[in-house]
Every structure is written in C-alpha cells, then in structure tokens.
Design an enzyme around this catalytic site. Structure first.
Site, PDB file in Angstrom:
ATOM      1  N   SER A   1      19.235  38.769  46.439  1.00  0.00           N
ATOM      2  CA  SER A   1      19.576  39.971  45.675  1.00  0.00           C
ATOM      3  C   SER A   1      18.522  41.046  45.869  1.00  0.00           C
ATOM      4  O   SER A   1      17.358  40.866  45.511  1.00  0.00           O
ATOM      5  CB  SER A   1      19.706  39.643  44.189  1.00  0.00           C
ATOM      6  OG  SER A   1      19.749  40.863  43.472  1.00  0.00           O
TER       7      SER A   1
ATOM      8  N   HIS B   1      23.067  40.464  48.661  1.00  0.00           N
ATOM      9  CA  HIS B   1      23.689  40.662  47.351  1.00  0.00           C
ATOM     10  C   HIS B   1      23.233  41.991  46.755  1.00  0.00           C
ATOM     11  O   HIS B   1      22.038  42.222  46.559  1.00  0.00           O
ATOM     12  CB  HIS B   1      23.274  39.494  46.452  1.00  0.00           C
ATOM     13  CG  HIS B   1      23.960  39.446  45.132  1.00  0.00           C
ATOM     14  ND1 HIS B   1      25.195  38.864  44.948  1.00  0.00           N
ATOM     15  CD2 HIS B   1      23.589  39.916  43.916  1.00  0.00           C
ATOM     16  CE1 HIS B   1      25.541  38.958  43.676  1.00  0.00           C
ATOM     17  NE2 HIS B   1      24.591  39.595  43.025  1.00  0.00           N
TER      18      HIS B   1
ATOM     19  N   ASP C   1      23.547  44.566  43.564  1.00  0.00           N
ATOM     20  CA  ASP C   1      23.889  44.570  42.137  1.00  0.00           C
ATOM     21  C   ASP C   1      24.037  45.993  41.614  1.00  0.00           C
ATOM     22  O   ASP C   1      23.056  46.716  41.486  1.00  0.00           O
ATOM     23  CB  ASP C   1      22.773  43.883  41.347  1.00  0.00           C
ATOM     24  CG  ASP C   1      22.773  42.380  41.546  1.00  0.00           C
ATOM     25  OD1 ASP C   1      23.802  41.750  41.263  1.00  0.00           O
ATOM     26  OD2 ASP C   1      21.745  41.843  41.994  1.00  0.00           O
TER      27      ASP C   1
ATOM     28  N   MET D   1      24.967  48.377  38.469  1.00  0.00           N
ATOM     29  CA  MET D   1      25.028  48.359  36.990  1.00  0.00           C
ATOM     30  C   MET D   1      25.279  49.768  36.476  1.00  0.00           C
ATOM     31  O   MET D   1      24.760  50.736  37.034  1.00  0.00           O
ATOM     32  CB  MET D   1      23.708  47.863  36.418  1.00  0.00           C
ATOM     33  CG  MET D   1      23.283  46.502  36.938  1.00  0.00           C
ATOM     34  SD  MET D   1      21.713  46.016  36.227  1.00  0.00           S
ATOM     35  CE  MET D   1      21.370  44.556  37.201  1.00  0.00           C
TER      36      MET D   1
ATOM     37  N   HIS E   1      28.194  43.097  43.927  1.00  0.00           N
ATOM     38  CA  HIS E   1      28.443  42.591  42.569  1.00  0.00           C
ATOM     39  C   HIS E   1      28.467  43.776  41.616  1.00  0.00           C
ATOM     40  O   HIS E   1      27.434  44.367  41.324  1.00  0.00           O
ATOM     41  CB  HIS E   1      27.316  41.612  42.205  1.00  0.00           C
ATOM     42  CG  HIS E   1      27.390  41.086  40.806  1.00  0.00           C
ATOM     43  ND1 HIS E   1      26.310  40.490  40.179  1.00  0.00           N
ATOM     44  CD2 HIS E   1      28.407  41.047  39.899  1.00  0.00           C
ATOM     45  CE1 HIS E   1      26.658  40.114  38.968  1.00  0.00           C
ATOM     46  NE2 HIS E   1      27.919  40.445  38.765  1.00  0.00           N
TER      47      HIS E   1
ATOM     48  N   MET F   1      28.656  45.218  38.170  1.00  0.00           N
ATOM     49  CA  MET F   1      28.511  44.980  36.718  1.00  0.00           C
ATOM     50  C   MET F   1      28.821  46.293  36.020  1.00  0.00           C
ATOM     51  O   MET F   1      27.955  46.955  35.453  1.00  0.00           O
ATOM     52  CB  MET F   1      27.080  44.506  36.415  1.00  0.00           C
ATOM     53  CG  MET F   1      26.846  43.069  36.853  1.00  0.00           C
ATOM     54  SD  MET F   1      25.094  42.667  36.952  1.00  0.00           S
ATOM     55  CE  MET F   1      24.772  43.222  38.612  1.00  0.00           C
TER      56      MET F   1
ATOM     57  N   MET G   1      27.677  33.408  36.410  1.00  0.00           N
ATOM     58  CA  MET G   1      26.358  33.935  36.072  1.00  0.00           C
ATOM     59  C   MET G   1      25.524  32.820  35.451  1.00  0.00           C
ATOM     60  O   MET G   1      25.972  32.140  34.522  1.00  0.00           O
ATOM     61  CB  MET G   1      26.466  35.093  35.078  1.00  0.00           C
ATOM     62  CG  MET G   1      27.135  36.366  35.595  1.00  0.00           C
ATOM     63  SD  MET G   1      26.443  37.062  37.105  1.00  0.00           S
ATOM     64  CE  MET G   1      24.730  37.319  36.671  1.00  0.00           C
TER      65      MET G   1
ATOM     66  N   ASP H   1      24.824  33.131  40.372  1.00  0.00           N
ATOM     67  CA  ASP H   1      23.943  34.299  40.349  1.00  0.00           C
ATOM     68  C   ASP H   1      23.126  34.317  39.056  1.00  0.00           C
ATOM     69  O   ASP H   1      23.684  34.362  37.967  1.00  0.00           O
ATOM     70  CB  ASP H   1      24.814  35.562  40.429  1.00  0.00           C
ATOM     71  CG  ASP H   1      23.999  36.835  40.469  1.00  0.00           C
ATOM     72  OD1 ASP H   1      22.777  36.773  40.711  1.00  0.00           O
ATOM     73  OD2 ASP H   1      24.606  37.905  40.273  1.00  0.00           O
TER      74      ASP H   1
HETATM   75  C1  DX5 Z   1      21.573  39.947  37.333  1.00  0.00           C
HETATM   76  C2  DX5 Z   1      22.010  40.183  38.756  1.00  0.00           C
HETATM   77  C3  DX5 Z   1      21.426  39.207  39.668  1.00  0.00           C
HETATM   78  C4  DX5 Z   1      19.921  39.251  39.727  1.00  0.00           C
HETATM   79  C5  DX5 Z   1      19.445  37.846  39.880  1.00  0.00           C
HETATM   80  O1  DX5 Z   1      22.256  40.779  36.485  1.00  0.00           O
HETATM   81  O2  DX5 Z   1      23.400  40.104  38.873  1.00  0.00           O
HETATM   82  O3  DX5 Z   1      21.989  39.261  40.965  1.00  0.00           O
HETATM   83  O4  DX5 Z   1      19.414  40.026  40.790  1.00  0.00           O
HETATM   84  O5  DX5 Z   1      18.078  37.844  39.754  1.00  0.00           O
HETATM   85  P1  DX5 Z   1      17.271  36.486  39.667  1.00  0.00           P
HETATM   86  O6  DX5 Z   1      17.576  35.705  40.891  1.00  0.00           O
HETATM   87  O7  DX5 Z   1      15.859  36.964  39.615  1.00  0.00           O
HETATM   88  O8  DX5 Z   1      17.695  35.784  38.401  1.00  0.00           O
HETATM   89 ZN    ZN Z   2      24.261  39.847  40.938  1.00  0.00          ZN
END
Ligand code: DX5
Ligand code: ZN
Length: 215
Positions: free
Chosen positions: A7, A32, A34, A36, A65, A67, A136, A174
């Site tokens: 990620s 990956h 992310d 948000m 991903h 969110m 998750m 994840d």
């Molecule tokens: C969290 C993200 C993850 C995050 C994971 O909301 O969706 O992809 O980067 O981070 P680690 O591996 O540090 O838990």
């Molecule tokens: Zn993620």
C-alpha cells in the site's frame, strides 16, 4: 504463495517515484492505492491527479481501494488509470450488483471490500459476481493500525462461502498485515496480502515484500 500488494499510503509522498521504482524491482504483484474522501472514512488521502502520476511509473497492475461514498461514480476514472482491480466497499454500495457489473464491463476485476463489522454471510448472493473480496483487518482510514484478530477466522469463513457458492473470487486482506499475521491469513485461505507499514516501515522494504511473498 500469496500475491503481495504493497500500500502506497505508507510510502514517502515526497519520494513517490523512488518508492514506486523500488516496487518495480521488488517481488510485489500489485500496487495498492488507497483513496479516502473524509466522509466514508475519517481521513483524506490522495485522488486522481496523484494516482495518474503514480501510474506513469508503475510497471505492475494497480489495485485501487476506494474508501469513498458513491464509488460507482468513479468507474470511468479508475478504468482510465489502467487499473486492474477496483475495490468498492459493501457498506458504500446501495446497488452493488450493478456496480460490480459496470466495473467488469469497464475491463477491470470487480472487488468488494468488507469493513471489520460486516459479516461475510452478506456475500451469499453477490460472491459469484465478484472477482476479488477484500476483508479489512482494521477499521479503514489509516495505515499502521493494530490487526483485528477476528479477521483470521473471518477469512476461513469467507473461504468456505466461496467454495459453497462456486465463486472464484480471490480473497484479499487489507490492514494490519505483516509476516506474522500474514502467515496465519494465508493458512486460512487468503490469496492477496496488502501491506503498508509492514513494507515501508521495514529497514529493507524489498526484503520484507519477498518475505510476505514466501508465506
Ligand atoms: C487502511 C488502508 C490500508 C492501509 C494498510 O484504511 O485501506 O490499505 O494502507 O496499512 P497497514 O498495512 O499499515 O495496516
Ligand atoms: Zn486499502
């Protein structure tokens, strides 16, 4: 041997090119990304202009991903990035069947993500329509959080559900994944491991990726 999807949320944002080139040389399978929105999750990360910049250097498939609320609105933009996987949250999708169908029609693998509180049993009807199901291991919004232990048994329950429903979806996990939790997740049926802080916080990120890959 799982697929490993580091990620970029835990990358050095002032050195993204360097970190992506490190991943290009590593045993990583997917990247990956992310996204948000500060509404679906209590944080804001990065959006399309930053992902377009990342895509220019990335030599392996992008695993996006979202969110965010109303993720279906962004299918064309994610497809335009050249992404391989588009993961939307179950909890953010009123018409999930329609969304997954549209993601596949846009040429991507359709992924459904479940928050820690969302039971896998809710996937009974939709599982055959998904290419990836992501659980998750933390509440989404931040990297570096503590792994929620119940995710291991949840992974095993998802594996059973996929076998029973005839779904060929990959199981992706994840949040909170490292070599220790990752080993147990793979034993429970995980196919893809996402890891942010475990990779980018390691003294040698490439070595850490190889270690996860060998689980
Ligand atoms: C969290 C993200 C993850 C995050 C994971 O909301 O969706 O992809 O980067 O981070 P680690 O591996 O540090 O838990
Ligand atoms: Zn993620």
């Amino acid at each position: 041997m799982p697929l490993v999807s580091p990620s970029l949320l835990s990358a050095d944002f002032t050195n993204l090119q360097r970190d992506i080139e490190m991943l290009n040389h590593s045993a990583a399978d997917w990247y990956h990304l992310d996204v948000m929105d500060g509404v679906f999750v209590p944080n804001i990360s990065f959006g399309f202009p930053v992902m377009q910049a990342m895509a220019r250097y990335a030599r392996k498939p992008l695993d996006v991903h979202l969110m965010i609320v109303e993720p279906q609105k962004f299918i064309p933009q994610v497809a335009a990035l050249g992404a391989k996987v588009m993961n939307v949250h179950y909890e953010a999708s009123v018409h999930l069947h329609r969304t997954l169908t549209a993601i596949r029609e846009a040429g991507m693998l359709a992924g459904v993500t479940l928050n820690p509180h969302t039971p896998v049993g809710l996937l009974e009807e939709i599982a055959p329509e998904a290419d990836v199901i992501m659980l998750m291991g933390v509440n989404p919004g931040f990297g570096g959080q503590k792994f929620i232990e119940a995710t291991v048994e949840k992974t095993a329950r998802l594996k059973e559900l996929l076998l029973r429903t005839g779904s060929k979806a990959l199981i992706e996990i994840d949040g909170g994944v490292n070599a220790e939790t990752g080993g147990r997740l793979v034993a429970a049926g995980a196919d893809v491991l996402v890891a942010g802080s475990a990779v980018f916080g390691a003294p040698d990120p490439e070595k850490e990726i190889a270690r996860l890959k060998a689980l």
